[in-house]
Motif scaffolding. Structure first.
Motif, PDB file in Angstrom:
ATOM      1  N   GLY A 132      32.243  54.099  39.009  1.00 49.89           N
ATOM      2  CA  GLY A 132      30.791  54.274  39.031  1.00 49.89           C
ATOM      3  C   GLY A 132      30.094  53.599  37.872  1.00 49.89           C
ATOM      4  O   GLY A 132      28.862  53.650  37.782  1.00 49.89           O
ATOM      5  N   LYS A 133      30.864  52.950  36.990  1.00 50.20           N
ATOM      6  CA  LYS A 133      30.290  52.248  35.842  1.00 50.20           C
ATOM      7  C   LYS A 133      30.653  50.765  35.839  1.00 50.20           C
ATOM      8  O   LYS A 133      29.903  49.941  35.323  1.00 50.20           O
ATOM      9  CB  LYS A 133      30.783  52.874  34.537  1.00 50.20           C
ATOM     10  CG  LYS A 133      30.570  54.379  34.451  1.00 50.20           C
ATOM     11  CD  LYS A 133      31.330  54.964  33.278  1.00 50.20           C
ATOM     12  CE  LYS A 133      31.308  56.491  33.312  1.00 50.20           C
ATOM     13  NZ  LYS A 133      32.143  57.084  32.245  1.00 50.20           N
ATOM     14  N   CYS A 134      31.815  50.471  36.411  1.00 54.21           N
ATOM     15  CA  CYS A 134      32.330  49.100  36.397  1.00 54.21           C
ATOM     16  C   CYS A 134      32.963  48.814  37.759  1.00 54.21           C
ATOM     17  O   CYS A 134      33.587  49.703  38.357  1.00 54.21           O
ATOM     18  CB  CYS A 134      33.368  48.953  35.282  1.00 54.21           C
ATOM     19  SG  CYS A 134      34.087  47.300  35.134  1.00 54.21           S
ATOM     20  N   PRO A 135      32.849  47.596  38.277  1.00 53.50           N
ATOM     21  CA  PRO A 135      33.445  47.294  39.581  1.00 53.50           C
ATOM     22  C   PRO A 135      34.971  47.212  39.509  1.00 53.50           C
ATOM     23  O   PRO A 135      35.550  47.004  38.443  1.00 53.50           O
ATOM     24  CB  PRO A 135      32.837  45.934  39.928  1.00 53.50           C
ATOM     25  CG  PRO A 135      32.561  45.305  38.603  1.00 53.50           C
ATOM     26  CD  PRO A 135      32.138  46.434  37.708  1.00 53.50           C
ATOM     27  N   TYR A 136      35.607  47.367  40.648  1.00 53.44           N
ATOM     28  CA  TYR A 136      37.040  47.143  40.759  1.00 53.44           C
ATOM     29  C   TYR A 136      37.339  45.650  40.810  1.00 53.44           C
ATOM     30  O   TYR A 136      38.266  45.167  40.165  1.00 53.44           O
ATOM     31  CB  TYR A 136      37.583  47.810  42.032  1.00 53.44           C
ATOM     32  CG  TYR A 136      37.680  49.308  41.971  1.00 53.44           C
ATOM     33  CD1 TYR A 136      38.927  49.939  41.915  1.00 53.44           C
ATOM     34  CD2 TYR A 136      36.546  50.113  41.979  1.00 53.44           C
ATOM     35  CE1 TYR A 136      39.042  51.325  41.872  1.00 53.44           C
ATOM     36  CE2 TYR A 136      36.638  51.487  41.930  1.00 53.44           C
ATOM     37  CZ  TYR A 136      37.885  52.095  41.873  1.00 53.44           C
ATOM     38  OH  TYR A 136      37.987  53.463  41.816  1.00 53.44           O
ATOM     39  N   ASP A 137      36.555  44.951  41.614  1.00 53.52           N
ATOM     40  CA  ASP A 137      36.780  43.522  41.857  1.00 53.52           C
ATOM     41  C   ASP A 137      36.005  42.692  40.837  1.00 53.52           C
ATOM     42  O   ASP A 137      34.772  42.787  40.757  1.00 53.52           O
ATOM     43  CB  ASP A 137      36.314  43.180  43.279  1.00 53.52           C
ATOM     44  CG  ASP A 137      36.712  41.777  43.705  1.00 53.52           C
ATOM     45  OD1 ASP A 137      37.076  40.962  42.828  1.00 53.52           O
ATOM     46  OD2 ASP A 137      36.642  41.488  44.920  1.00 53.52           O
ATOM     47  N   PRO A 138      36.677  41.853  40.041  1.00 53.49           N
ATOM     48  CA  PRO A 138      35.954  41.048  39.041  1.00 53.49           C
ATOM     49  C   PRO A 138      35.051  39.993  39.647  1.00 53.49           C
ATOM     50  O   PRO A 138      34.188  39.451  38.951  1.00 53.49           O
ATOM     51  CB  PRO A 138      37.095  40.399  38.238  1.00 53.49           C
ATOM     52  CG  PRO A 138      38.265  40.383  39.155  1.00 53.49           C
ATOM     53  CD  PRO A 138      38.134  41.619  40.003  1.00 53.49           C
ATOM     54  N   ARG A 139      35.206  39.700  40.938  1.00 51.82           N
ATOM     55  CA  ARG A 139      34.376  38.668  41.561  1.00 51.82           C
ATOM     56  C   ARG A 139      33.049  39.216  42.085  1.00 51.82           C
ATOM     57  O   ARG A 139      32.194  38.445  42.524  1.00 51.82           O
ATOM     58  CB  ARG A 139      35.152  38.016  42.707  1.00 51.82           C
ATOM     59  CG  ARG A 139      36.530  37.512  42.294  1.00 51.82           C
ATOM     60  CD  ARG A 139      37.231  36.786  43.409  1.00 51.82           C
ATOM     61  NE  ARG A 139      38.679  36.690  43.172  1.00 51.82           N
ATOM     62  CZ  ARG A 139      39.504  35.955  43.886  1.00 51.82           C
ATOM     63  NH1 ARG A 139      39.036  35.250  44.897  1.00 51.82           N
ATOM     64  NH2 ARG A 139      40.797  35.924  43.610  1.00 51.82           N
ATOM     65  N   ALA A 176      23.795  51.174  36.622  1.00 54.02           N
ATOM     66  CA  ALA A 176      24.695  50.104  37.056  1.00 54.02           C
ATOM     67  C   ALA A 176      24.615  49.871  38.554  1.00 54.02           C
ATOM     68  O   ALA A 176      24.708  50.809  39.349  1.00 54.02           O
ATOM     69  CB  ALA A 176      26.139  50.453  36.669  1.00 54.02           C
ATOM     70  N   GLY A 177      24.447  48.602  38.930  1.00 54.36           N
ATOM     71  CA  GLY A 177      24.563  48.176  40.316  1.00 54.36           C
ATOM     72  C   GLY A 177      25.913  47.533  40.507  1.00 54.36           C
ATOM     73  O   GLY A 177      26.154  46.418  40.006  1.00 54.36           O
ATOM     74  N   ILE A 178      26.840  48.202  41.192  1.00 49.29           N
ATOM     75  CA  ILE A 178      28.234  47.761  41.281  1.00 49.29           C
ATOM     76  C   ILE A 178      28.822  48.116  42.633  1.00 49.29           C
ATOM     77  O   ILE A 178      28.257  48.901  43.396  1.00 49.29           O
ATOM     78  CB  ILE A 178      29.105  48.419  40.182  1.00 49.29           C
ATOM     79  CG1 ILE A 178      29.052  49.949  40.342  1.00 49.29           C
ATOM     80  CG2 ILE A 178      28.694  48.009  38.796  1.00 49.29           C
ATOM     81  CD1 ILE A 178      30.030  50.685  39.463  1.00 49.29           C
ATOM     82  N   SER A 179      29.997  47.545  42.913  1.00 45.78           N
ATOM     83  CA  SER A 179      30.829  48.017  44.020  1.00 45.78           C
ATOM     84  C   SER A 179      31.765  49.068  43.440  1.00 45.78           C
ATOM     85  O   SER A 179      32.429  48.834  42.435  1.00 45.78           O
ATOM     86  CB  SER A 179      31.626  46.866  44.623  1.00 45.78           C
ATOM     87  OG  SER A 179      32.422  46.227  43.645  1.00 45.78           O
ATOM     88  N   SER A 180      31.827  50.236  44.070  1.00 48.90           N
ATOM     89  CA  SER A 180      32.463  51.388  43.430  1.00 48.90           C
ATOM     90  C   SER A 180      33.773  51.813  44.072  1.00 48.90           C
ATOM     91  O   SER A 180      34.250  52.923  43.830  1.00 48.90           O
ATOM     92  CB  SER A 180      31.490  52.576  43.467  1.00 48.90           C
ATOM     93  OG  SER A 180      31.171  52.922  44.801  1.00 48.90           O
ATOM     94  N   ASP A 181      34.386  50.956  44.899  1.00 42.85           N
ATOM     95  CA  ASP A 181      35.667  51.321  45.490  1.00 42.85           C
ATOM     96  C   ASP A 181      36.589  50.110  45.507  1.00 42.85           C
ATOM     97  O   ASP A 181      36.173  48.979  45.235  1.00 42.85           O
ATOM     98  CB  ASP A 181      35.482  51.883  46.899  1.00 42.85           C
ATOM     99  CG  ASP A 181      34.887  50.860  47.868  1.00 42.85           C
ATOM    100  OD1 ASP A 181      34.230  49.909  47.382  1.00 42.85           O
ATOM    101  OD2 ASP A 181      35.075  50.997  49.087  1.00 42.85           O
ATOM    102  N   PHE A 182      37.845  50.358  45.837  1.00 39.49           N
ATOM    103  CA  PHE A 182      38.870  49.322  45.787  1.00 39.49           C
ATOM    104  C   PHE A 182      38.574  48.186  46.761  1.00 39.49           C
ATOM    105  O   PHE A 182      38.801  47.020  46.455  1.00 39.49           O
ATOM    106  CB  PHE A 182      40.238  49.953  46.102  1.00 39.49           C
ATOM    107  CG  PHE A 182      41.394  49.024  45.880  1.00 39.49           C
ATOM    108  CD1 PHE A 182      42.036  48.976  44.649  1.00 39.49           C
ATOM    109  CD2 PHE A 182      41.854  48.197  46.902  1.00 39.49           C
ATOM    110  CE1 PHE A 182      43.111  48.117  44.445  1.00 39.49           C
ATOM    111  CE2 PHE A 182      42.915  47.331  46.704  1.00 39.49           C
ATOM    112  CZ  PHE A 182      43.550  47.298  45.464  1.00 39.49           C
ATOM    113  N   MET A 183      38.051  48.498  47.937  1.00 40.43           N
ATOM    114  CA  MET A 183      37.805  47.497  48.965  1.00 40.43           C
ATOM    115  C   MET A 183      36.427  46.862  48.857  1.00 40.43           C
ATOM    116  O   MET A 183      36.067  46.014  49.677  1.00 40.43           O
ATOM    117  CB  MET A 183      37.970  48.123  50.348  1.00 40.43           C
ATOM    118  CG  MET A 183      39.351  48.726  50.601  1.00 40.43           C
ATOM    119  SD  MET A 183      40.664  47.495  50.465  1.00 40.43           S
ATOM    120  CE  MET A 183      40.271  46.449  51.862  1.00 40.43           C
TER     121      MET A 183
END
Length: 773
Positions: A178-185, A199-206
C-alpha cells in the motif's frame, strides 16, 4: 562562380550599405508566435565533455543504474537518489564530492521466490527503490520493491556521515504494501504531507489492483474503491501534491494526476487514454456504512492538452508524463505545468500545457457525468445533487459536519457512483505553450524556475527528453496572451542518450540536478559569457538569467539594479536598450585575412552565438566600385549551415565576405573575411607548368575532406550536398550518348561516404527529421 547578380535598392532589405562602418543595426517589430508553434529548435549547445570543460556541468556516473527519483535537501546540503539496491547521498554543491551509498538488497529468499514466479532476475528480482521523501529534518522515508515483496524504512540522514560501508538489513525495515508497488515497471506517484504518505501504486503481485492510498500517521489506511472501473481503470500515476485552496485548513485537498482508459470515450470498443486530475480531502476518513476506509470525497476530471485545427479537428496530447506545480505570490492559485506526449504511434509529438488552479476548482464545482446503463452514453447529470455536495470537505463552516462518517447515505452513494465530472479542464488560451512534432525524441521530465528580470518575472522551463537532452525554454507573454516560446539552449547531458528519469532544482544554489539510468549530472542554469561581450548580443539572447552590466554579459542580480544593466524581454528592443551604451559600436565584427592558392580548397566559418540567428553571406569583389552581392551556392562553392566551403579556389573568388546575422529583426555583421586567391608565378605571360584541365569527375574530393578535417560537425551537411550533386550528374550522364561509366562518381554510388547506400546515415539532423514546431 557561386555569386548572384548585384543587389540594388531594397532587394536585400537592409543589406550593408556602407562597408566602412563596423555595423548596421535595423530593428523591426517582432511578430507574435502563437503558442510557440513556429519557434525553431536550435542546434545542441554542447555535449557532455564540452559542458564539463566549460564548468557548466558536473557529472557523476555510477553503476547502480535504474535511477528513479532524486530529492534536494537544502538545509543539510545533500542530494539523495533512489536506485537499484542502493540509496545514494552526495554533496549538493558538488555531486562529485562526498558520494555515499547505502546498500539495501532484497533478501536471498525473496529473490529466489521472484525467479520461481517467472520474473526476470535482472529487471524484476532486486530491490528497486521507488519511494523517496524527506520525512522530517533528520529522517528519510524510503521504500523498495524488494523482489516483488515491497519493504520500507526510516533512514537517519546522519548515517551517511559514517566512513564504513553502509548496509541496511531486513530487520530495519517494515511492510511496504500500500506504499510501494510490487512491480518496478509500474508508474508510481507519491507525496509526504504532514507525516502521511499519499501514494498512487499497484498494490498486488499481479498489478491488477491499482489504487490511490493514504498511509502512515495515526489514522487508518484509506484507499480508492477496489475493482471499480468508474473510479480507476488501468491508471498510470504521475504526480501527487497537496494544495491549500483557501484559508480554511479543513478545506485542504490532495491532488493526484494520472492517465487511464477513458470509459466515456470507448463507445467504439477501442481503448482511449485520457489524462486526469483527481482530488480528495485531507480530512477524509471514509464513510460509516458504505465506503468504509475508502475515499468518500474522490472526484476526477479530464485534463485536455490539444492544438485546435481546421474544422474543429483537435491534435490531442493524451499521455501525461510529468507535472510541475509552480507557486507564486498567490499560494492558493498556483500554475500547473503539464508535460504531455501523443499516444499515437504515427504522430510522434510532445507538448507543455499550463493550467490555472482556479480552472481546475471550477471544473470540480460543475456538473457530474452520468451513465444509465451499459448501452447508454455518458451524459451530464441533471438530477438532484444531495447535500452536502459530493466532494465537499467536512467543515464547521459548511453544513457543520465534523467528519465524512457523518455524511448522509445518499451523499456517500452518489460519491461512489458519480466520481467523474462532466466538464474538462482546458489550458490557458486553450492551447499548449510549447509543441514538438516530428522530432526523434519525446519529453520525459519537467521543472520550472520563476526568475525576476529587469522587466518582470519569467517562467523558465527545463525539459528533459528520452534521449538524454535538456531543453531550456521560456515563453514571452503579457498576461498569458499571445505566448511566444523561445528555446534558449539544448544541452546533451547524457551521451549514451539514456532517458532522463528525474529532475530537481535548487533555486538557492542555481543548479539543476538531472538523473538517468547512467548516473547523475549537476547542471548550471545559465552560462552568460556564452552570449558574447556586446550589449545587443546579450539582450538578443533573451535569457532572463543574464544581463549586460556595461562591460560584459553577466548573471542578473535583482538586488543590484545597476545603472548600466540592460535586458531585452518579450517586447525589448536591443537597439533601444543599448542605445545609451552605444549599441552600434558594441557589436564589432570579427575580422580575418585569408590566403589560399588557386586550385586549393578553403572554408569560411561563421557560427553565431545565438542558435536563433539567421545567417546571410554577402560579398564585394576587389574591383573598384563593385557592388555588394549575395553569395549563393555553385559548382565550386558550397553553402552549409556553418559557413562557406570553396572546393577549388579561383581568382574570381577573391574579395571581402561578410557574415550577416539577423534575429528578431535586429541585423548586424558578425564576421568580415578578406579572401585572396593566389595564382602561381608566370613566365612571359604563360604558366610555367600549365595545370592539366580537370573535369568535375576528376576533382580531388579529398581536399574537401582535408579542409573540413578540423570541422567534424560539418561533414553531414557536406556529404549530403555531394550526394545530391552526384545523383543529379549521373541522371544527366544516363541521357547523354556515350556517357562514361565506372568513374569516381560511380564509387560514390557503391560505397563512398556520399553514396546512396549510406545516405540516411549522412543526412544532417535538419534533413533526417522534420523541423520542430
Amino acid at each position: 562562380m557561386g555569386l548572384s547578380a548585384p543587389l540594388r535598392g531594397n532587394a536585400l532589405d537592409g543589406a550593408i550599405g556602407d562597408l566602412d562602418q563596423e555595423i548596421e543595426c535595423n530593428w523591426k517589430r517582432d511578430k507574435p508566435i502563437s503558442s510557440g508553434s513556429e519557434s525553431r529548435l536550435p542546434e545542441p549547445l554542447g555535449k557532455g565533455p564540452e559542458l564539463v570543460r566549460n564548468g557548466r556541468m558536473v557529472p557523476l556516473p555510477f553503476s547502480a543504474g535504474d535511477l528513479h527519483s532524486i530529492i534536494v535537501d537544502e538545509d543539510s546540503r545533500k542530494l539523495y537518489a533512489a536506485t537499484k539496491d542502493h540509496l545514494v547521498s552526495t554533496n549538493l554543491d558538488n555531486i562529485s564530492h562526498g558520494l555515499k551509498k547505502l546498500y539495501w538488497p532484497a533478501t536471498s529468499d525473496r529473490i529466489e521466490e521472484c525467479k520461481m514466479a517467472g520474473k526476470d532476475p535482472e529487471l524484476d528480482c532486486a530491490n528497486f527503490l521507488r519511494v523517496l521523501h524527506l520525512y522530517n529534518q533528520t529522517h528519510l522515508y524510503v521504500c523498495g520493491t524488494g523482489a516483488f515483496h515491497p519493504r520500507c524504512a526510516y533512514i537517519h540522514t546522519a548515517l551517511f556521515d559514517r566512513s564504513e560501508r553502509l548496509v541496511l538489513g531486513p530487520g530495519q525495515t517494515e511492510c511496504g504494501k500500500g506504499k510501494c508497488p510490487y512491480d518496478p515497471r509500474q508508474r508510481t506517484a507519491t507525496d509526504m504531507t504532514d507525516g502521511e504518505l499519499y501514494a498512487g501504486i499497484s498494490s498486488d503481485f499481479m498489478s491488477r489492483d491499482t489504487a490511490f492510498f493514504r498511509s502512515l500517521g495515526a489514522r487508518h489506511v484509506i484507499r480508492t474503491e477496489q475493482y471499480d472501473s468508474k473510479w480507476l481503470q488501468d491508471p498510470k500515476f504521475v504526480k501527487v501534491a497537496s494544495v491549500s485552496e483557501s484559508d480554511n485548513q479543513e478545506d485542504d485537498k490532495v491532488y493526484v494526476f494520472f492517465t487511464e482508459r477513458a470509459q466515456e470515450a470507448e463507445s467504439g470498443g477501442g481503448k482511449v487514454v485520457y489524462s486526469r486530475v483527481a482530488r480528495v480531502c485531507k480530512n477524509d476518513i471514509g464513510g460509516q456504512r458504505s465506503l468504509v476506509n475508502k475515499w468518500s470525497t474522490f472526484l476526477k476530471a479530464r485534463l485536455v492538452c490539444s492544438i485546435p485545427g481546421a474544422e474543429g479537428i483537435q491534435t490531442h496530447f493524451d499521455e501525461l508524463q510529468d507535472v510541475f506545480i509552480l507557486h507564486g505570490k498567490n499560494k492558493k492559485n498556483p500554475l500547473i505545468y503539464g508535460l504531455f506526449t501523443t499516444s499515437s504511434n504515427v504522430l510522434n509529438g510532445s507538448a507543455v500545457c499550463v493550467y490555472k488552479m482556479e480552472d481546475i476548482v471550477t471544473a470540480f464545482k460543475g456538473h457530474f457525468s452520468h451513465k444509465e446503463g451499459p448501452e447508454y452514453k455518458w451524459v451530464e447529470y441533471t438530477g438532484r445533487v444531495p447535500f452536502p455536495r459530493p466532494g465537499t470537505c467536512p467543515s464547521s463552516t459548511y453544513g457543520n459536519y465534523r467528519s465524512t462518517r457523518e455524511y448522509p447515505d445518499d451523499v456517500i452513494f452518489f460519491s461512489r457512483t458519480h466520481p467523474l465530472m462532466f466538464d474538462a479542464v482546458y489550458p490557458v488560451n486553450r492551447r499548449p505553450l510549447l509543441v514538438r512534432i516530428g522530432v526523434d525524441y519525446k519529453f520525459s521530465r519537467l521543472t520550472v524556475d520563476r526568475v525576476e528580470a529587469m522587466d518582470g518575472q519569467y517562467d523558465i522551463m527545463f525539459i528533459g527528453t528520452d534521449t538524454g537532452v535538456v531543453l531550456k525554454s521560456i515563453y514571452l507573454t503579457k498576461g498569458l496572451q499571445e505566448a511566444q516560446e523561445i528555446t534558449l539552449e539544448e544541452l546533451e547531458v547524457f551521451q549514451d542518450k539514456s532517458a532522463i528519469t528525474s529532475m530537481a532544482l535548487s533555486q538557492k544554489r542555481q543548479w539543476l540536478y538531472v538523473g538517468s539510468r547512467g548516473g547523475l549530472a549537476q547542471l548550471s542554469l545559465y552560462q552568460c559569457e556564452l552570449y558574447g561581450k556586446a550589449c545587443a548580443e546579450c539582450c538578443l539572447a533573451r535569457d532572463p538569467y543574464c544581463t549586460w552590466d556595461g562591460t560584459s554579459c553577466s548573471p542578473f542580480i535583482p538586488i543590484a539594479r545597476r545603472r548600466n544593466a540592460r535586458q531585452a524581454g518579450g517586447s525589448g528592443n536591443p537597439l533601444v536598450q543599448c542605445y545609451s551604451q552605444g549599441a552600434a559600436m558594441q557589436v564589432k565584427p570579427e575580422e580575418k585575412v585569408m590566403l589560399v592558392a588557386e586550385g586549393n580548397g578553403t572554408f569560411l566559418e561563421c557560427l553565431p552565438k545565438s542558435r536563433h540567428a539567421m545567417v546571410t553571406w554577402l560579398r564585394k569583389g576587389n574591383q573598384t566600385n563593385q557592388e555588394l552581392e549575395k553569395v549563393t551556392a555553385g559548382e565550386q562553392l558550397i553553402l552549409i549551415e556553418q559557413g562557406i566551403l570553396i572546393r577549388r579556389a579561383e581568382p574570381a573568388h577573391s574579395g571581402t565576405y561578410y557574415c550577416q546575422l539577423e534575429e528578431h529583426g535586429f541585423r548586424w555583421t558578425a564576421l568580415r573575411v578578406q579572401l585572396t586567391v593566389m595564382s602561381p608565378e608566370r613566365e612571359g605571360g604563360a604558366w610555367e607548368h600549365p595545370p592539366a584541365p580537370m573535369s568535375h569527375g576528376q576533382q580531388p574530393w579529398y581536399r574537401d575532406i582535408m579542409t573540413l578535417i578540423n570541422y567534424p560537425s560539418k561533414m553531414d551537411d557536406y556529404c549530403e550536398q555531394v550526394w545530391r550533386r552526384e545523383t543529379k550528374k549521373r541522371k544527366k550522364d544516363k541521357t547523354r550518348p556515350g556517357s562514361i561509366r565506372g568513374s569516381s562518381n560511380e564509387k560514390l554510388k557503391s560505397g563512398s561516404p556520399g553514396g546512396r547506400k549510406n545516405r540516411s546515415k549522412l543526412q544532417p539532423k535538419s534533413l533526417r527529421s522534420p523541423r520542430s514546431t
